[in-house]
Enzyme design. Structure first.
Site, mmCIF file in Angstrom:
data_model
loop_
_atom_site.group_PDB
_atom_site.id
_atom_site.type_symbol
_atom_site.label_atom_id
_atom_site.label_comp_id
_atom_site.label_asym_id
_atom_site.label_seq_id
_atom_site.Cartn_x
_atom_site.Cartn_y
_atom_site.Cartn_z
ATOM 1 N N ASP A 135 0.813 -1.229 0.000
ATOM 2 C CA ASP A 135 0.000 0.000 0.000
ATOM 3 C C ASP A 135 0.838 1.267 0.000
ATOM 4 O O ASP A 135 0.304 2.348 -0.280
ATOM 5 C CB ASP A 135 -0.913 0.028 1.239
ATOM 6 C CG ASP A 135 -1.771 -1.212 1.344
ATOM 7 O OD1 ASP A 135 -2.205 -1.534 2.458
ATOM 8 O OD2 ASP A 135 -1.979 -1.881 0.310
ATOM 9 N N GLY A 178 -4.798 -1.176 -1.806
ATOM 10 C CA GLY A 178 -4.194 0.019 -1.228
ATOM 11 C C GLY A 178 -4.795 0.378 0.105
ATOM 12 O O GLY A 178 -4.360 1.289 0.773
ATOM 13 N N GLN A 295 -1.856 -8.771 -6.729
ATOM 14 C CA GLN A 295 -0.905 -7.667 -6.567
ATOM 15 C C GLN A 295 0.142 -7.940 -5.508
ATOM 16 O O GLN A 295 1.131 -7.210 -5.376
ATOM 17 C CB GLN A 295 -1.692 -6.398 -6.215
ATOM 18 C CG GLN A 295 -2.632 -5.958 -7.334
ATOM 19 C CD GLN A 295 -3.764 -5.057 -6.859
ATOM 20 O OE1 GLN A 295 -3.745 -3.859 -7.100
ATOM 21 N NE2 GLN A 295 -4.779 -5.619 -6.220
#
Ligand code: F6P
Length: 369
Positions: A135, A178, A295
């Site tokens: 993040d 995030g 991710q």
């Protein structure tokens, strides 16, 4: 005196964790002749005294390995699920630290881990932390390891989504991780050429997004890519949530059932709703892609390998100097030891006038405002 080091990884896994374990370990054991023991699954393994040997070749071959060889958890020392109850297990953790005769505990983690490490510092332990998270929302450091790799994964996904967007004249809404910060969506949106970037730091109005998409359509481009951070929220949604919080507070006060929890807003629900709204407002088909844990997967990028090695070896240097109670922050090409008190409990969000935001606006990216 030979020093004894403990190391653990806590919070969400992230590319670069094993590279950082390797950096700490090879410097501490190989360069400084210290002893190193791993604790499994974050603070839970330290509480349960579940260790992992790290001096018998286990540090070889892990530089490029995703995830964490130690395992991880989100368990907190002072609020740990034990026997069906949430207990403060700080004393048990302090006891295990002492039993291992540790001189220092190295904790690799994000914002939550920085807070937990400060608590252990206040309980009398020597702790050093490294800033880990995809993040990039840990304060007082230029960057966290994991971010660069996740940025590459998300950017490649956005690149690939352009194909179906322009082939089918569609709106593709791609949800990017995030948590409460928009760094990953902002970076991947710019790098991937998204037409719209929605981040938590800039409340959006779905009508503004639809107007931008319709302008593109009228200009001969009846397709758009909308990069939406999982924590992004519309002005309408924020008002609804505020009203719900207010109603819940009133209800709790009246019925004293403070534990009544409204259903958590699931990120995906917002993304699906956004796509449906845009389809209705623009007349273009909309499809969604949620990148999720892709991710966080796979081998770290070269930049993250370098960053993790730099931060890990700097931690070993600090231990050799006897400097504890700090996070090893990335500062340009160097590192800086930042007191945990200056890091814990804070989050680094995207300034609304950040140069990345300004540059994106100059290439006509819409932020929904
Ligand atoms: O903090 C990293 C992160 O990937 C966030 O971006 C995301 O919201 C969260 O972890 C997901 O948590 P979990 O892996 O526990 O589902």
């Amino acid at each position: 005196m030979t020093k004894y080091i403990g190391i653990l990884t806590a919070g969400g896994d992230s590319p670069g964790l094993n590279a950082a374990i390797r950096g700490v370990g090879k410097a501490a054991v190989g360069h400084y002749g210290m002893h190193l023991v791993g604790f499994r699954d974050g603070f839970r393994g330290l509480m349960e005294n579940r260790t992992a040997p790290l001096e018998g070749g286990q540090l070889s071959g892990i530089l490029t390995l995703g995830g964490t060889i130690l395992g991880t958890s989100r368990d907190k020392p002072h609020k740990m699920p034990v026997g069906g109850k949430i207990r403060d297990m700080t004393d048990t953790i302090v006891g295990n630290y002492r039993d291992h005769q540790l001189d220092c505990l190295v904790c690799l983690g994000g914002g939550g881990t920085q807070k937990n490490a400060l608590r252990l510092k206040e309980a009398g332990l020597n702790v050093i932390t490294l800033p880990k998270t995809i993040d990039n929302d840990v304060t007082m450091t230029d960057i966290t390891f994991g971010f660069d790799t996740a940025l590459g994964i998300a950017t490649e996904a956005v690149d690939r989504l352009h194909s179906t967007a322009h082939s089918h004249h569609r709106i593709i809404v791609v949800e990017i991780m995030g948590h409460r910060a928009g760094w990953l969506a902002l970076g991947a949106g710019i790098a991937g050429g998204a037409d719209v970037i929605l981040i938590p730091e800039i409340l959006y109005n779905v009508d503004s997004v639809a107007a931008a998409i319709k302008r593109r359509s009228r200009g001969g481009k009846p397709f758009s890519i909308v990069a939406v951070a999982e924590g992004a929220i519309s002005t309408q949604e924020q008002a609804r949530q505020a009203a719900m919080e207010d109603k819940k507070a009133k209800k709790a006060k009246k019925a004293k059932d403070a534990d009544v929890e409204e259903p958590e807003i699931v990120y995906a629900d917002r993304t699906i709703k956004l796509a449906q709204q845009l389809e209705a407002l623009t007349g273009l088909e909309a499809r969604i892609t949620i990148l999720g844990h892709l991710q966080r997967g796979g081998a770290p990028s070269a930049a993250d390998r370098i960053l993790s090695t730099r931060l890990g070896t700097a931690a070993a240097d600090l231990i050799a100097e006897g400097r504890y109670g700090v996070m090893v922050a990335a500062r340009g090409e160097a590192t800086e030891a930042v007191p945990l008190e200056d890091v814990a409990g804070k989050i680094k969000t995207v300034p609304v006038d950040h140069p990345w935001v300004e540059s994106a606006r100059r290439v006509e990216t819409n932020f929904g405002d």
